[in-house]
Design an enzyme around this catalytic site. Structure first.
Site, PDB file in Angstrom:
ATOM      1  N   GLY A  70     -17.373  41.442 -70.436  1.00  0.00           N
ATOM      2  CA  GLY A  70     -17.273  40.735 -71.708  1.00  0.00           C
ATOM      3  C   GLY A  70     -18.636  40.223 -72.114  1.00  0.00           C
ATOM      4  O   GLY A  70     -19.611  40.311 -71.362  1.00  0.00           O
ATOM      5  N   PHE A  74     -24.986  34.464 -76.075  1.00  0.00           N
ATOM      6  CA  PHE A  74     -26.259  34.448 -75.378  1.00  0.00           C
ATOM      7  C   PHE A  74     -26.321  35.404 -74.182  1.00  0.00           C
ATOM      8  O   PHE A  74     -27.390  35.600 -73.618  1.00  0.00           O
ATOM      9  CB  PHE A  74     -26.568  33.033 -74.890  1.00  0.00           C
ATOM     10  N   LYS A  92     -22.557  36.319 -64.812  1.00  0.00           N
ATOM     11  CA  LYS A  92     -22.893  36.034 -66.206  1.00  0.00           C
ATOM     12  C   LYS A  92     -24.411  36.100 -66.334  1.00  0.00           C
ATOM     13  O   LYS A  92     -25.136  35.339 -65.691  1.00  0.00           O
ATOM     14  CB  LYS A  92     -22.378  34.644 -66.599  1.00  0.00           C
ATOM     15  N   ASP A 189     -13.390  23.529 -74.998  1.00  0.00           N
ATOM     16  CA  ASP A 189     -13.035  24.824 -75.592  1.00  0.00           C
ATOM     17  C   ASP A 189     -11.886  25.464 -74.818  1.00  0.00           C
ATOM     18  O   ASP A 189     -11.941  26.648 -74.461  1.00  0.00           O
ATOM     19  CB  ASP A 189     -14.251  25.753 -75.614  1.00  0.00           C
ATOM     20  N   ASP A 416      -4.071  -9.826 -59.121  1.00  0.00           N
ATOM     21  CA  ASP A 416      -3.240 -10.470 -58.099  1.00  0.00           C
ATOM     22  C   ASP A 416      -2.635 -11.773 -58.633  1.00  0.00           C
ATOM     23  O   ASP A 416      -3.133 -12.873 -58.370  1.00  0.00           O
ATOM     24  CB  ASP A 416      -4.098 -10.729 -56.860  1.00  0.00           C
TER      25      ASP A 416
END
Length: 543
Positions: A70, A74, A92, A189, A416
């Site tokens: 994919g 960038f 990547k 996202d 408390d």
């Protein structure tokens, strides 16, 4: 005369000639300047190419790239093989020449930091290593071969999951989000394309991926920029005042899609989508919603509450009956809002603290099951009470916050009520109540509940709380002028029901909501949608 005329005419002609020559010279000068600027720009080395990220430089010696999986704005993601072991991974590869601005470089650094921070969680794509060379940054991750959640949805008949299968997927998503938020990370996202299955098996784990738009958020701060994917973006993102709550909204949208195969907010244009998100309520009357359980609908409605202050956290959502696994809460992180409310409770006046304790007594067990889950998580030894050390260990897990030991002791002392040195469940509930959620989810019940709490102070039943009644209920002694002034808006020396309700609301919305903001990060939103590209979200923030 003629000579004079001729001379006059010649002078004008000469001036005109010089003027034209000057104009041409000026234009040529501008053109030359523009050309020099272009030439200089052409020779400027992009910031990314000039940046040393500090990552390893032996990628080529360790990994061999394979097929393309994919791509984004960038970079590209490839299947790869580790040389020697033959292990299959995903890589990547990000182009340095496209990193023109400092923010682009910081985005890459931040994505790597976040992957490192979350690595080890069963529902996050595992991070292995980062490398760089002169042209690229390489992020080596776990290879998930089961495809995107989006593809599985589209392969289903009518695009729907069964409630049982949908709840299992949502449970895994919420675990990731709860862990992110506990570490001060907001994904920003979340959508079906950004969840991958480990393998093609039916029971394979779901893994969150693509943290390119994710960011760290400091306690009490808000994001001002608009990022994300149009159909999944939360209302507060569009209003430029967003935080961790926006991730929960996105999961609500995904859950709606899993159960009915349709988007809750849809239009042909970007403006239309945003209008739907901001103003419209999801439709629950169309098929198949009439045949879907009330618990499932209640869950989705809660996650898609437009007011982020009234929306449940990821940890709270995991305690919802529709998501609970086998009737028991699964193993999940502490709730950030519970820890936040404990920190804030110590800042309240004594009157506010007593008002919260009175309100806590009006709640039914089923209304606070999520707080019971949180209490049990903090009560590590299962003794039925929480110690100072257990509170300290819990607060340490909220990574963005750092508290001094003395502040932890102050928190325990404030919680408390009976001063026995331990926190029981009733004391815990009073300190961790989320008032805005109680008011938003059922306004009629909120009126009855606050009236009941009010009546605990109003002993004579005249509709007002007097200073003597405050002393009688709380045991406080001496002058109460300062405490009374906080709630007595009209200055009549007593507290009405409306003033009491305002006191509770202010305790939640005033101290517990910090309106400071962080500077926006300029980013390029990734806007893929289910069947076609989503309308692009415009980015208008400035730093």
């Amino acid at each position: 005369m003629g000579i004079c005329f001729s001379a006059d005419k010649s002078e004008k002609a000469e001036k005109e000639k010089n003027k034209k020559h000057g104009d041409h010279a000026a234009k040529d000068q501008v053109k030359n300047k523009e050309q020099r600027s272009k030439n200089q720009s052409a020779h400027v080395v992009p910031l990314g190419k000039r940046t040393n990220f500090g990552y390893g430089r032996d990628f080529q010696a360790k990994y061999k790239l394979g097929k393309l999986l994919g791509h984004g704005q960038f970079g590209y993601t490839y299947a790869a093989t580790k040389i020697g072991s033959g292990e299959n991974v995903a890589v990547k590869r990000i182009e340095k020449k496209k990193m023109l601005l400092p923010i682009s470089v910081e985005d890459v650094r931040r994505e790597v930091r976040i992957l490192q921070l979350l690595s080890g969680h069963e529902n996050v794509v595992q991070f292995y290593a980062s490398f760089e060379d002169d042209d690229y940054v390489y992020i080596v991750m776990e290879l998930c071969e089961g495809g995107e959640l989006l593809d599985r949805i589209l392969s289903k008949k009518n695009g729907c999951y069964s409630e049982k299968d949908a709840a299992e997927l949502v449970r895994q998503m919420l675990k990731v989000v709860a862990r992110c938020h506990l570490h001060g990370v907001v994904h920003r996202d979340l959508k079906p394309e950004n969840f991958l299955f480990k393998s093609q098996r039916d029971n394979t784990p779901l893994k969150a991926t693509d943290f390119g738009l994710s960011d760290f958020i400091r306690p009490g701060r808000r994001f001002h920029d608009i990022v994300g994917s149009a159909y999944y973006v939360a209302p507060e993102v569009l209003k430029r005042k967003s935080g961790p709550e926006s991730d929960v909204w996105s999961i609500g949208v995904i859950t709606y899609i899993l159960l009915c195969g349709k988007r809750p907010f849809w239009d042909k244009t970007e403006a239309g989508i945003f209008n739907e998100v901001l103003k419209k309520k999801p439709e629950f009357r169309i098929k198949p919603w009439p045949s879907i359980s009330a618990n499932a609908k209640d869950f989705v409605k809660r996650l898609l509450v437009k007011d982020p202050r009234a929306r449940p956290t990821a940890a709270q959502a995991l305690s919802h009956p529709w998501v609970r696994e086998g009737g028991c809460a699964p193993d999940f992180p502490l709730d950030i809002i519970v820890l936040s409310n404990m920190r804030e409770f110590v800042k309240f006046s004594r009157l506010k603290q007593f008002a919260f304790r009175a309100l806590a007594t009006t709640l039914e067990p089923e209304e606070i099951h999520n707080l019971r889950d949180q209490f049990n998580i903090i009560d590590v030894d299962g003794s039925g009470t929480i110690t100072l050390e257990e509170i300290r260990q819990a607060l340490l897990k909220d990574r963005p916050w750092t508290l001094k030991e003395s502040k932890v002791l102050e928190i325990v002392q404030a919680m408390d009520a009976n001063m026995d040195g331990f926190i029981d469940f009733d004391e815990f509930v009073a300190a961790t109540l989320h008032v805005r959620q109680l008011e938003e989810l059922d306004s009629e019940k909120w009126q009855l509940r606050t009236k009941c709490a009010f009546d605990k102070f109003d002993k004579d039943g005249d509709g007002f709380i007097s200073p003597d009644e405050i002393k009688e209920y709380t045991g406080l002694k001496g002058s109460l002028d300062t405490l009374l002034d906080e709630a007595d808006a009209d200055g009549d020396g007593r507290i009405s029901l409306r003033e009491f309700q305002k006191l509770l609301r202010q305790a939640s919305l005033g101290s517990r909501t910090n309106h400071h903001h962080i500077q926006p990060h300029l980013k390029h939103p990734k806007l893929l949608e289910m069947h076609a590209p989503s309308p692009k979200i415009s980015e208008e923030s400035s730093q």
